[in-house]
Write an enzyme that holds these catalytic residues in place. Structure first.
Site, PDB file in Angstrom:
ATOM      1  N   HIS A  34      -7.263  -6.396  -0.598  1.00  0.00           N
ATOM      2  CA  HIS A  34      -6.197  -5.404  -0.471  1.00  0.00           C
ATOM      3  C   HIS A  34      -5.134  -5.782   0.558  1.00  0.00           C
ATOM      4  O   HIS A  34      -3.961  -5.459   0.391  1.00  0.00           O
ATOM      5  CB  HIS A  34      -6.813  -4.056  -0.080  1.00  0.00           C
ATOM      6  N   ASP A  82       0.851  -1.182   0.000  1.00  0.00           N
ATOM      7  CA  ASP A  82       0.000   0.000   0.000  1.00  0.00           C
ATOM      8  C   ASP A  82       0.899   1.248   0.000  1.00  0.00           C
ATOM      9  O   ASP A  82       1.751   1.378  -0.853  1.00  0.00           O
ATOM     10  CB  ASP A  82      -0.951  -0.078   1.214  1.00  0.00           C
TER      11      ASP A  82
END
Length: 314
Positions: free
Chosen positions: A290, A108
């Protein structure tokens, strides 16, 4: 599930004019450093499943809480969170441990920092491994203006910049609820609600999908953000346009051996032009969302270790 008691104990390290809280393991493997860089709104603890596997494979594992997180420094100036500061922290961290370069792994926002470390300080990296967030092409329009043009003012990147402090306050007031609702998998497909997604998550009394961690694991994240608040970490977003300016004269090509790991169910799209900018990139996709290394820890570890093994034998 992971028992938080098993996580390495932190040390506080003075680097680059600030203090970083660093979790270290595998010191017996000195000379083979690998640095793990977390994303938002995360913590070094997000790498809990990777640390023992990497130590067993012979690596000296260094996992900082980056500035704005945990017990690391939280400067008050927004510009203290630009990409020069964030990458400078990692360069100084390497120097602290006596290393000229290391393998860097990012997820991320941590991946964003690692991509830019490779651009700004290429000699400090020998290999790149990034999860979820692919290389971000620097287009002709600053990033926040571009997102506002395409996604509108409710896009959370835009909202963080155009309405500073608003989301911070909502997340601070609803820390447990926000993080509980965010760290989910197998969330049913649905039409986006009006408003800003992170504020909506913080205010939602019911969580969708399934949790990706145990209550005791989640409590580590909740305790950290209840202590720090969210503003320091959100200030990373508030430097995107500044970063765009700082990168204007930088060669955009990354030549390092690179592994990019995507989650097939991630909302972040894959970058079809990745190898134009990162010509030595290998790409792997896992069946997850994610939070790749927390959702699929064994598969993530296998992908990373197999790729590293091939790099050392090729």
């Amino acid at each position: 599930m992971f028992d938080p008691i098993d996580f390495p104990k932190p040390t506080l390290v003075s680097v680059n004019g600030i203090t970083l809280e660093v979790f270290e393991a595998g010191r017996e493997n000195v000379g083979r450093p690998i640095v793990l860089c977390h994303g938002w709104p995360e913590h070094a603890f997000s790498w809990r499943y990777q640390i023992p596997a990497l130590v067993s494979a012979g690596y000296h594992v260094i996992v900082p809480n980056q500035r704005g997180y945990g017990n690391s420094s939280r400067p008050t100036e927004v510009t203290d969170y630009d990409i020069e500061h964030l990458t400078g922290d990692l360069v100084a961290l390497l120097d602290h441990y006596g290393y000229q370069n290391a393998t860097f792994v990012g997820h991320d926002w941590g991946a964003m920092v690692v991509w830019n470390l490779a651009l700004l300080h290429p000699k400090c990296i020998n290999k790149v491994i990034n999860l979820s967030l692919p290389y971000q092409e620097r287009g002709p329009i600053p990033w926040i203006a571009f997102m506002e043009q395409f996604f509108g003012g409710d896009n959370y990147f835009v909202h963080f910049n155009r309405q500073p402090g608003v989301a911070d306050a909502v997340l601070d007031e609803n820390t447990f609820q926000f993080l509980r609702n965010l760290y989910r998998k197998n969330v049913p497909q649905s039409e986006p609600e009006p408003g800003m997604v992170m504020i909506n998550l913080a205010r939602a009394e019911q969580a969708s999908g399934m949790p990706i961690m145990s209550d005791s694991e989640l409590a580590v994240f909740v305790k950290a953000f209840e202590s720090t608040g969210f503003s320091g970490s959100i200030n990373w977003y508030r430097n995107l346009d500044r970063n765009w300016q700082l990168l204007e004269a930088v060669n955009p090509i990354i030549e390092h051996p690179t592994l990019m790991i995507y989650g097939d169910r991630d909302v972040i799209p894959k970058f079809e032009k990745l190898t134009e900018f990162v010509p030595n990139a290998d790409v792997i996709s896992l069946d997850c969302g994610h939070w790749i290394q927390q959702e699929k820890p064994e598969q993530t570890n296998h992908a990373i270790l197999e790729w590293l093994r091939k790099q050392t034998t090729s």
